[in-house]
Design a protein around this motif. Structure first.
Motif, PDB file in Angstrom:
ATOM      1  N   SER A 123       0.835  -1.203   0.000  1.00 13.96           N
ATOM      2  CA  SER A 123       0.000   0.000   0.000  1.00 13.96           C
ATOM      3  C   SER A 123       0.868   1.251   0.000  1.00 13.96           C
ATOM      4  O   SER A 123       0.522   2.258  -0.625  1.00 13.96           O
TER       5      SER A 123
ATOM      6  N   GLN B  19      -7.325   0.381  -0.531  1.00 15.04           N
ATOM      7  CA  GLN B  19      -7.622  -0.812   0.270  1.00 15.04           C
ATOM      8  C   GLN B  19      -8.877  -0.535   1.089  1.00 15.04           C
ATOM      9  O   GLN B  19      -9.029   0.544   1.653  1.00 15.04           O
TER      10      GLN B  19
ATOM     11  N   ASP C 150      -5.848  -1.570  -4.860  1.00 13.91           N
ATOM     12  CA  ASP C 150      -5.209  -2.090  -3.649  1.00 13.91           C
ATOM     13  C   ASP C 150      -6.137  -3.099  -2.989  1.00 13.91           C
ATOM     14  O   ASP C 150      -7.150  -2.725  -2.405  1.00 13.91           O
TER      15      ASP C 150
HETATM   16 MG   LIG Z   1      -1.941  -2.737   2.175  1.00 15.87          MG
END
Ligand SMILES: [Mg+2]
Ligand SMILES: Nc1ncnc2c1ncn2[C@@H]1O[C@H](COP(=O)(O)OP(=O)(O)OP(=O)(O)O)[C@@H](O)[C@H]1O
Ligand SMILES: Nc1ncnc2c1ncn2[C@@H]1O[C@H](COP(=O)(O)OP(=O)(O)OP(=O)(O)O)[C@@H](O)[C@H]1O
Ligand SMILES: [Mg+2]
Lengths: 318, 342
Positions: free
Chosen positions: A50, A100, A180
Motif C-alpha cells: 500500500s 484498500q 489495492d
Molecule cells: Mg496494504
C-alpha cells in the motif's frame, strides 16, 4: 516488447519516521508497465504494497522521512512536478486508485451517484448534470444497475459497493488504475464477478492496472506481469505466463508453494519464520534468514539479474 | 497431509458408524426483526432446516458465502443461540434441555476458534491470563495444575518455549501466533469437538497453511471432531472428509471431498468451483461463467429452491414453486436440486 511504455518507476523510496526509527516501507523500487497491461504486485502483509501505491500517487502521511526516486508517466517525469501541478495533471486524470477497503470508506451520507460524479466535477470541471450522466455510464461499465445512483452506500452489498468504488476511479478516464486489494474481503462469486468487470474494462477502455494483493490465485485473473515484493523491495519481475509456471526467486517459489489448490495433489507448504521488521532490516539479502538456499554471498546485497526479460534479485542467478 | 488424509478416511469410515457425537435435526434459527420506521417486523431465517450427523473424530467443512448462516449455525451448536425449532444433540443429550451443570459439561466439550484472532483475545490480558481464565471457568482449581496444562497445550500448538509467550500481550504477537493462542485456548479443556469459524481468513496466505496443518495435526492426534467453516473451497480439501455447501440458510449439497470436487451436482456448488481461482496465467484471458446476482434476503427468501432466481437451468413452474427434496445421486452424497433425479 513493442508495446508503448505507460509508467516507469526508478529507485522509488518512501520511509516513515517513527519513535523507533525509520520504517523503510518502499526501499528502492523499480518496474515499468506498458499501456493496456496489468502488473500484479504480490507480497505478504506489511511488505509495503500500500505504501508503494501511496508513493506513486504522492498520497503521503505527515511522518515521511524520505521520499525520492523517479516516476515517468507517458515519458514525463512526474516526481519533479510541484504538488499543485501533480494534483492537476496526474492524480485522478492520469492515475486513479481504488484504495484498500474502499467499499467501507464510501461516504455514508452522500448518494453513491453523487460520489462517483464528484471526481469528474472537480478534476474535469464538469457540471453536475454532465458528471451524473458520466457516472451512470460508469455504473454500466462496472455492472451496477443505473437506478442505484440514488442509493446510499449502506443500502448496497459489499460487492456492489466495491463496484461503485471502481466506477469512481474510472470516471475521470485515467490511463492507469491502482487497485489495492480490490477483492480480498469479498466472497468467491463476488470476487469472480469483479475480476470479470475489471477484465472487461481493460478490454473496452484500453486501461492499465497495478493490482496490489497477497492473494496469488486470484491475482492470476488479471496479471499480464507479476512483481513480487519483499520487505520494501521488488525481488522478482516476470511475465505472468512464465511466473505462474516457474517463479525464480526462492521467496516467489515459497509463495507459490503455499497456495492451496482446488485440484492436483501437491500439498501446500508454509514459509517458516516471519518477514523482517522494516525498522531493522538484515544486512544483505532480506530474505536470506528464511531462505533454504542461502549461502555466504547472501550476506551482501544481491544485484538485480536481468535475463530473458525477467528480473530477479538473488545471488543464485548471478 | 494428503497421505494422512486418505489413511484417515479408512479409519474414520469404520469409527463413524456408531452413534454420532453430534446430531442436528431440522434446525431452524430465526432472528426477529425489530419494527423500524420503514420495515415491517419479520424474521431473518439465518438457519432454515439443517440436518446432519457428525461422527467421533470426523472433520467436516461447511462452505458458503457471507451471510448464508454459517456462523449462526455454529453459534447455535455452541449453545449461544437458542434454536427456533429442531434440535442439537450431543452424545445423546439434547442441548436445549441441559441444566446449568449439563451446559457446563457441554461447553467444556466444545472448543471454539473464531474468525478474527485480533478480536478474540482481550488486549489487556497476557497469554497466561487469557489461557488461565478458560481453565478457571472450566473449574480447574489448582494453579499448579492450570500452569501445567497451559504449558502442555502451548507445546501442542507450537508456541514453545512457552516462557517466551506467557507474559506477552496479544499486540506483541503476529497474527499467526495470536491464532495459535486462540487454538490453545480452545484445546485447554480437552474437548471432543472443535468448531473453527474461518480460522485463517484474516491471516496471510503463507501462515494460513501453517495454521490449517496445525489444526489437522491436532484433529488426528486427539481424534477430535472438527467443524471447519470457510468460504474458501481450496482449503477445505486439505482438512475435512466431507463438505457441506450452504446457501441462504440451508445445506444444498453434502458429499465426500473428492466427490464434491469432481462430481458436484448442485448448480451453486458448481458455481463455487468455477469461481475459485487457481494460480494460472490462462485465467487472465478468459471470463468466468458464474451466476448473476447475489444471495437472496433471508427475510423473504424466494419460494421453491432458494437458488432458482440465479440458476440458468431453473425449471419454471417447479424450481420456483416447490422446495427440492434431498436426493442421493451417489453413496454418501446428498443434494437438494430438482435437476438431479436419482
Ligand atoms: Mg496494504
Ligand atoms: N504512516 C506510517 N508511519 C509509520 N509506519 C507506517 C506508516 N504507514 C505504513 N507504515 C508501516 O509500513 C509497513 C508497510 O505498510 P503497508 O501498508 O505499505 O503494507 P502492505 O504491504 O500494504 O500490507 P497489507 O497487506 O497488510 O495491506 C508496515 O510495517 C506499516 O506498519
Ligand atoms: N443476532 C442476530 N440478529 C439478527 N440477525 C442476525 C443475527 N445474527 C446473524 N444475523 C443475520 O443472519 C444472517 C446470517 O448471518 P451469519 O453470521 O450466520 O452468516 P455467515 O454465513 O457466518 O456470514 P459470514 O461469512 O459473513 O461470516 C445474516 O443476514 C445476519 O445479518
Ligand atoms: Mg460468519
Amino acid at each position: 516488447m513493442a508495446e508503448t511504455e505507460l509508467l516507469r518507476i526508478e529507485d522509488l523510496m518512501l520511509h516513515f519516521r517513527t519513535s523507533q526509527g525509520a520504517v523503510q516501507a518502499v526501499d528502492g523500487v523499480n518496474f515499468e508497465l506498458a499501456t493496456n497491461r496489468a502488473v500484479v504486485v504480490l507480497g505478504e502483509s506489511g511488505c509495503g504494497k500500500s505504501s508503494l501505491a501511496k508513493a506513486i500517487l504522492r498520497l503521503l502521511p505527515r511522518n515521511v522521512s524520505r521520499y525520492s526516486g523517479k516516476v515517468f508517466l507517458d515519458g514525463k517525469e512526474v516526481m519533479a512536478l510541484n504538488d499543485e501541478k501533480f494534483r492537476k495533471d496526474v492524480r485522478w486524470v492520469g492515475i486513479s486508485m481504488v484504495p484498500q477497503a474502499a467499499m467501507n470508506s464510501l461516504n455514508p451520507v452522500m448518494r453513491v451517484g453523487d460520489q462517483v460524479s464528484e471526481p469528474a466535477m472537480i478534476h474535469l470541471g464538469m457540471k453536475k448534470k454532465e458528471a451524473l450522466g458520466l457516472a451512470s455510464k460508469m455504473f454500466q461499465h462496472v455492472g451496477v444497475p443505473v437506478d442505484f445512483l440514488d442509493r446510499y452506500a449502506f443500502e448496497l452489498s459489499g460487492g456492489m459497493r466495491q463496484r461503485v468504488a471502481i466506477a469512481m476511479a474510472l470516471v475521470t478516464s485515467p490511463r492507469l488504475i491502482l487497485l489495492d486489494e480490490p477483492t480480498s474481503a469479498l466472497d468467491v462469486l463476488t470476487q469472480a464477478n469483479i475480476f470479470n468487470v475489471l477484465k472487461q474494462i481493460k478490454q473496452n477502455l484500453g486501461i492499465s492496472y497495478i493490482l496490489i494483493t497477497h492473494d496469488i490465485a486470484t491475482s492470476s485473473e488479471l496479471a499480464d506481469d507479476v512483481a513480487v515484493m519483499y520487505a520494501g523491495q521488488i525481488v522478482e519481475v516476470c511475465d505472468a505466463e512464465r511466473f505462474f509456471q516457474a517463479p525464480q526467486h526462492p521467496y516467489s517459489r515459497k509463495l507459490m508453494a503455499s497456495v492451496p489448490r482446488l485440484r492436483g495433489e501437491q500439498e501446500p507448504e508454509f514459509i517458516t519464520g516471519q518477514p523482517p521488521s522494516l525498522l531493522a532490516l538484515p544486512q544483505g539479502c532480506r530474505f536470506a534468514p528464511r531462505c533454504p538456499l542461502r549461502f555466504d554471498r547472501c550476506r551482501q546485497d544481491p544485484p538485480v539479474i536481468k535475463k530473458d526479460g525477467r528480473l530477479v534479485k538473488c545471488w543464485k542467478y548471478a | 497431509m494428503i497421505e494422512t488424509r486418505s489413511n484417515n478416511i479408512l479409519t474414520q469410515a469404520v469409527v463413524a458408524d456408531p452413534p454420532p457425537l453430534l446430531s442436528i435435526k431440522d434446525l431452524r434459527v430465526w432472528f426477529e426483526l425489530r419494527r423500524w420506521a420503514f420495515s415491517r417486523a419479520g424474521y431473518v431465517r439465518a438457519v432454515d432446516g439443517v440436518t446432519f450427523d457428525l461422527g467421533y473424530g470426523e472433520a467436516i467443512g461447511v462452505v458458503g458465502e457471507s451471510g448464508c448462516g454459517k456462523s449462526s449455525l455454529m453459534k447455535t451448536i455452541l449453545g449461544l443461540n437458542i434454536p427456533t425449532s429442531g434440535s442439537v444433540t450431543f452424545e445423546g443429550q439434547e442441548v436445549a434441555r441441559l441444566d446449568r451443570k449439563g451446559l457446563r459439561w457441554y461447553r467444556s466439550n466444545i472448543g471454539y476458534v473464531q474468525q478474527d484472532p485480533f478480536g478474540a483475545l482481550a488486549p489487556f490480558m497476557n497469554v497466561q491470563r487469557i489461557l488461565e481464565e478458560k481453565l478457571i471457568v472450566g473449574g480447574i482449581q489448582s494453579p499448579a495444575e492450570r500452569l501445567e496444562r497451559i504449558r502442555k497445550v502451548m507445546g501442542e500448538v507450537k508456541l514453545h518455549p512457552a516462557d517466551d509467550y506467557l507474559e506477552k500481550f496479544p499486540h506483541m504477537l503476529s497474527g499467526g501466533q495470536q491464532q495459535r493462542v486462540v487454538i490453545a485456548r480452545a484445546m485447554l479443556l480437552e474437548p471432543k469437538l472443535i468448531v473453527a469459524d474461518e480460522p485463517v481468513s484474516m491471516l496471510d496466505a503463507s501462515v494460513r497453511v501453517e495454521i490449517l496443518k496445525l489444526l489437522r495435526g491436532l484433529q488426528e492426534s486427539h481424534n477430535l471432531s472438527v467443524i471447519y467453516i470457510t468460504h474458501d473451497l481450496s482449503t477445505v480439501r486439505y482438512f475435512s472428509r466431507r463438505i457441506f455447501v450452504m446457501y441462504a440458510g440451508q445445506i444444498v449439497e453434502k458429499a465426500l471431498v473428492d466427490d464434491l470436487l469432481n462430481n458436484a451436482c448442485h448448480p451453486y456448488t458448481q458455481a463455487l468451483l468455477t469461481g475459485t481461482s487457481e494460480p494460472d496465467a490462462a485465467n487472465a484471458r478468459t471470463f468466468k461463467e458464474i451466476p448473476p446476482g447475489e444471495p437472496p434476503s433471508l427475510v423473504n427468501p424466494p419460494a421453491g429452491c432458494r437458488f432458482h432466481p440465479r440458476c440458468a437451468r431453473a425449471i419454471a413452474g417447479l424450481c420456483d414453486k416447490e422446495q427440492p427434496p434431498e436426493t442421493s445421486p451417489a453413496e454418501d452424497h446428498l443434494v437438494s436440486c430438482w435437476l438431479v433425479q436419482k
